[in-house]
Design a protein around this motif. Structure first.
Motif, short mmCIF file in Angstrom:
data_model
loop_
_atom_site.label_atom_id
_atom_site.label_comp_id
_atom_site.label_asym_id
_atom_site.label_seq_id
_atom_site.Cartn_x
_atom_site.Cartn_y
_atom_site.Cartn_z
N PRO A 124 0.80 -1.23 0.00
CA PRO A 124 0.00 0.00 0.00
C PRO A 124 0.83 1.28 0.00
CG PRO A 124 -0.92 -1.57 1.54
CD PRO A 124 0.41 -2.13 1.09
N GLY A 125 2.07 1.22 0.43
CA GLY A 125 2.94 2.39 0.44
C GLY A 125 3.69 2.64 -0.86
N LEU A 126 3.59 1.73 -1.80
CA LEU A 126 4.31 1.88 -3.06
C LEU A 126 3.54 2.77 -4.04
CD1 LEU A 126 5.51 -1.78 -3.74
CD2 LEU A 126 6.77 0.09 -2.65
N PRO A 127 4.21 3.73 -4.66
CA PRO A 127 3.53 4.60 -5.63
C PRO A 127 2.85 3.83 -6.76
CG PRO A 127 5.65 5.54 -5.04
CD PRO A 127 5.60 4.19 -4.42
N VAL A 128 3.44 2.75 -7.25
CA VAL A 128 2.83 1.99 -8.34
C VAL A 128 1.52 1.34 -7.89
CG1 VAL A 128 4.12 -0.17 -7.97
CG2 VAL A 128 3.25 0.41 -10.26
N TRP A 167 -2.22 2.17 -9.40
CA TRP A 167 -3.10 1.11 -9.88
C TRP A 167 -4.47 1.23 -9.24
CZ3 TRP A 167 -3.23 -2.12 -13.84
CH2 TRP A 167 -4.15 -3.17 -13.82
N TRP A 168 -4.49 1.45 -7.93
CA TRP A 168 -5.78 1.62 -7.26
C TRP A 168 -6.54 2.80 -7.83
CZ3 TRP A 168 -3.73 1.15 -1.59
CH2 TRP A 168 -3.44 -0.20 -1.31
N ASP A 169 -5.89 3.91 -8.09
CA ASP A 169 -6.54 5.07 -8.69
C ASP A 169 -7.08 4.72 -10.08
OD1 ASP A 169 -5.84 6.54 -6.43
OD2 ASP A 169 -4.18 7.59 -7.42
N TYR A 170 -6.30 3.98 -10.83
CA TYR A 170 -6.67 3.56 -12.19
C TYR A 170 -7.90 2.65 -12.19
CZ TYR A 170 -5.77 1.31 -16.79
OH TYR A 170 -5.85 0.81 -18.06
N MET A 171 -8.01 1.82 -11.17
CA MET A 171 -9.11 0.85 -11.11
C MET A 171 -10.33 1.34 -10.33
SD MET A 171 -7.94 -1.63 -12.88
CE MET A 171 -9.11 -2.93 -12.52
N ALA A 172 -10.24 2.47 -9.65
CA ALA A 172 -11.28 2.92 -8.73
C ALA A 172 -12.63 3.14 -9.38
CB ALA A 172 -10.84 4.21 -8.02
N ASP A 173 -12.66 3.51 -10.65
CA ASP A 173 -13.95 3.75 -11.30
C ASP A 173 -14.70 2.45 -11.61
OD1 ASP A 173 -11.91 3.24 -13.27
OD2 ASP A 173 -13.24 4.01 -14.83
N LEU A 174 -14.03 1.32 -11.50
CA LEU A 174 -14.64 0.04 -11.85
C LEU A 174 -15.14 -0.77 -10.66
CD1 LEU A 174 -12.00 -1.26 -14.45
CD2 LEU A 174 -13.99 0.21 -14.85
N MET A 175 -14.63 -0.44 -9.46
CA MET A 175 -14.81 -1.31 -8.30
C MET A 175 -15.31 -0.53 -7.09
SD MET A 175 -11.12 -3.18 -8.49
CE MET A 175 -11.59 -4.42 -7.29
N ASP A 176 -15.76 -1.27 -6.09
CA ASP A 176 -16.04 -0.68 -4.79
C ASP A 176 -14.69 -0.47 -4.10
OD1 ASP A 176 -18.73 -0.91 -5.36
OD2 ASP A 176 -19.06 -2.61 -4.01
N LYS A 193 -8.29 2.14 -2.45
CA LYS A 193 -7.94 0.73 -2.28
C LYS A 193 -9.22 -0.08 -2.43
CE LYS A 193 -5.88 -2.49 1.06
NZ LYS A 193 -6.89 -3.54 0.94
N PRO A 194 -9.19 -1.15 -3.23
CA PRO A 194 -10.39 -1.99 -3.33
C PRO A 194 -10.82 -2.50 -1.96
CG PRO A 194 -8.80 -2.61 -5.00
CD PRO A 194 -8.11 -1.64 -4.08
#
Length: 104
Positions: free
Chosen positions: A68-72, A76-85, A91-92
């Motif tokens: 969770p502390g890694l920028p990558v 990824w979480w930001d990139y996927m946030a529009d698709l998931m809860d 963070k999913p």
């Protein structure tokens, strides 16, 4: 190796995009997961409910708590946030599953 399983939830209508993004997983994210000791990682979709069932194996010396502390990971979480809860950090939302049966 320790095995973990958990549920996440995919918002309706995002199945194809979720698969596409994972088919094109960033090499730097894949490397970070591997470096943290994650192996044999699979995600399955229940198309009726939108539930995502994830299962992975962890090496004994895994460092998954640093992810969770890694920028990558955060990108990824930001990139996927529009698709998931997701939670307030994008963070999913994960619900751990308790093992009740295993057969070799």
């Amino acid at each position: 190796m320790e095995q973990l399983a958990f549920l996440m939830h995919l918002k309706k209508g995002n199945e194809a995009e979720y698969r596409r993004r994972h088919d094109e997983i960033w090499p730097e994210l894949s490397a970070a997961l591997h470096d943290a000791g994650i192996r044999d990682y699979s995600i399955f979709l229940d198309e009726e409910t939108g539930n995502l069932f994830a299962v992975l194996r962890l090496t004994p010396d895994n460092t998954r708590e640093v992810l969770p502390g890694l920028p990558v990971m955060r990108r990824w979480w930001d990139y996927m946030a529009d698709l998931m809860d997701v939670d307030s950090t994008n963070k999913p939302i994960e619900r751990a599953l308790k093992p009740v049966f295993h057969m070799d």
